[in-house]
Design a protein around this motif. Structure first.
Motif, mmCIF file in Angstrom:
data_model
loop_
_atom_site.group_PDB
_atom_site.id
_atom_site.type_symbol
_atom_site.label_atom_id
_atom_site.label_comp_id
_atom_site.label_asym_id
_atom_site.label_seq_id
_atom_site.Cartn_x
_atom_site.Cartn_y
_atom_site.Cartn_z
ATOM 1 N N GLY A 187 -43.223 -62.430 -19.706
ATOM 2 C CA GLY A 187 -43.879 -61.860 -20.876
ATOM 3 C C GLY A 187 -43.813 -60.351 -20.977
ATOM 4 N N THR A 188 -43.021 -59.719 -20.135
ATOM 5 C CA THR A 188 -42.876 -58.256 -20.218
ATOM 6 C C THR A 188 -41.437 -57.828 -19.946
ATOM 7 O OG1 THR A 188 -43.305 -57.826 -17.872
ATOM 8 C CG2 THR A 188 -45.220 -57.890 -19.311
ATOM 9 N N VAL A 189 -40.987 -56.825 -20.687
ATOM 10 C CA VAL A 189 -39.662 -56.239 -20.446
ATOM 11 C C VAL A 189 -39.756 -54.735 -20.672
ATOM 12 C CG1 VAL A 189 -37.343 -55.970 -21.457
ATOM 13 C CG2 VAL A 189 -38.200 -58.250 -20.916
ATOM 14 N N THR A 190 -39.104 -53.979 -19.783
ATOM 15 C CA THR A 190 -39.035 -52.523 -19.932
ATOM 16 C C THR A 190 -37.588 -52.099 -20.153
ATOM 17 O OG1 THR A 190 -40.928 -52.253 -18.454
ATOM 18 C CG2 THR A 190 -39.578 -50.305 -18.838
ATOM 19 N N THR A 220 -38.579 -64.084 -22.560
ATOM 20 C CA THR A 220 -38.895 -64.527 -21.181
ATOM 21 C C THR A 220 -39.784 -65.770 -21.167
ATOM 22 O OG1 THR A 220 -40.890 -63.137 -20.938
ATOM 23 C CG2 THR A 220 -38.799 -62.156 -20.228
ATOM 24 N N LEU A 221 -40.539 -65.984 -22.267
ATOM 25 C CA LEU A 221 -41.456 -67.128 -22.311
ATOM 26 C C LEU A 221 -40.948 -68.258 -23.210
ATOM 27 C CD1 LEU A 221 -44.907 -65.293 -22.503
ATOM 28 C CD2 LEU A 221 -43.623 -66.003 -20.483
ATOM 29 N N VAL A 258 -45.857 -59.709 -24.395
ATOM 30 C CA VAL A 258 -46.272 -60.785 -25.285
ATOM 31 C C VAL A 258 -47.786 -60.785 -25.423
ATOM 32 C CG1 VAL A 258 -46.395 -63.292 -25.531
ATOM 33 C CG2 VAL A 258 -44.273 -62.200 -24.757
ATOM 34 N N ALA A 259 -48.257 -60.814 -26.670
ATOM 35 C CA ALA A 259 -49.700 -60.918 -26.901
ATOM 36 C C ALA A 259 -50.101 -62.378 -27.079
ATOM 37 C CB ALA A 259 -50.095 -60.125 -28.148
ATOM 38 N N LYS A 260 -49.250 -63.151 -27.721
ATOM 39 C CA LYS A 260 -49.546 -64.568 -27.947
ATOM 40 C C LYS A 260 -48.221 -65.316 -28.098
ATOM 41 C CE LYS A 260 -51.655 -68.390 -29.508
ATOM 42 N NZ LYS A 260 -52.230 -68.532 -30.859
#
Lengths: 135, 135, 135, 135
Positions: B28-31, B66-67, B98-100
């Motif tokens: 849920g995260t990418v930089t 990612t999700l 990702v928030a939701k």
């Protein structure tokens, strides 16, 4: 009016990277066109949302600048874009226009169309807020 | 997970034009980080809003991916960006998260910071909607 | 600080119509809570997006006002909201916070949660621009 | 078409609270009008942004519904509003229209005008994404 817009646009190196050019300037309206270069794409070979956004944002910003006092520059406060269709075609055409010109804030809209086999397909709608900045 | 993201990212030619690279991937995260190249600027020599947007959009989109189920690709439905400060500095760092995550839609946020003399300055906030697409 | 916020909030008749009250004020943050009244709903009996938006907008706007000079009032320039889940529950809790306070513009975010059987569910994310106005 | 829209609208209790009514329905367009009631205001006595948003959102959402398959309901995914002028006048008129109707997503725009002494003043522009939902 034209000279100020073209001069500022000429200093936006990203527009040169994208091969973009101004093809229309009116009071409260600016049109920018660009090809979808091999280096401007997303993973499926369509134009990247960043390309579409940059053209829409510049068209909207310069549309705002046409109505701002001489000597001002323009800056984007915020912008919202809806992507309606893949940016595929011979070129992209971004048309910006002022919805409300104010002393402190100018609200603009832009539409981006892709030219496909001579027909225009709308690929994005943008709504944005611009402010004048002193140089 | 990483391979899918990196493979898709590697096919985004705009990210190569911008000299961008992925520097972090989580659930849920990418930089994504990029320099402010001479060809990525607006009229005052700061990074163009199109650069900032493209990095934020890609970071948010890949965070969504990612999700998503294996075999999907991701597409941006819409995005809104607030530009808080000029994109000036050694590089830009876009962090998407990702928030939701939903079956039909995934809502993401991203922040873009500029690294200036070793300190991070927040230059933009993005809020966006992503959808999964079958290849 | 509190008195100014509470006084202005008390004059927002829509907040009274919604049964809303301020339940927290800090430097750059405001929390507003409201029940989902029978007269605040959409067609399926959940809270209307207009209710969720109004609470988020007021929380964000008053968060901005906490950091503005005395004597100012605050106005919303624009706001963008993502609705993540139906507004169903015992009450809605909107938390606004300042992301960047500037002289001309303040950028805020707000989150709205629904309280359901003692648990909070995030129903909306808002990102907005506020300006100070002289009375 | 009309019956479905009017039936759903009639079940939105917030629209009744606001005294709103549908005054026009076409293929891809809906118009909603409402007075600015004493209980719908912000701190200066103008219509609250939550009122303006609710009318714009409902007009846009029902415009989308006119083009959706029978038996569907409509839900707002996200919306962005720019507030151009205070909501002051005899009534507000929100006109929603579909910009792009898709199978999964429908993109809409709405404009809200205030009627002041017989003249319309544009007070808000909205751009939003709607989805069909099974009942």
């Amino acid at each position: 009016m034209d000279a100020r817009i073209r001069d500022s646009f000429g200093r936006q190196s990203l527009m040169q990277t994208f091969g973009a050019e101004i093809t229309g300037i009116g009071a409260g309206t600016v049109t920018i066109e660009a090809p979808i270069l091999p280096g401007s794409c997303q993973q499926h070979g369509a134009g990247h949302a960043g390309l579409t956004f940059a053209l829409a944002d510049s068209a909207a910003g310069y549309a705002a600048l046409t109505l701002m006092p001489e000597g001002c520059e323009v800056m984007t406060v915020e912008a919202k874009i809806n992507l309606l269709a893949p940016a595929i075609g011979e070129k992209l055409i971004a048309r910006g226009e002022v919805a409300k010109a104010g002393r402190r804030l100018t609200v603009c809209r832009a539409e981006v169309h892709a030219l496909r086999a001579g027909k225009e397909v709308c690929v994005a709608l943008l709504q944005a807020t611009m402010i004048p900045v002193e140089p």
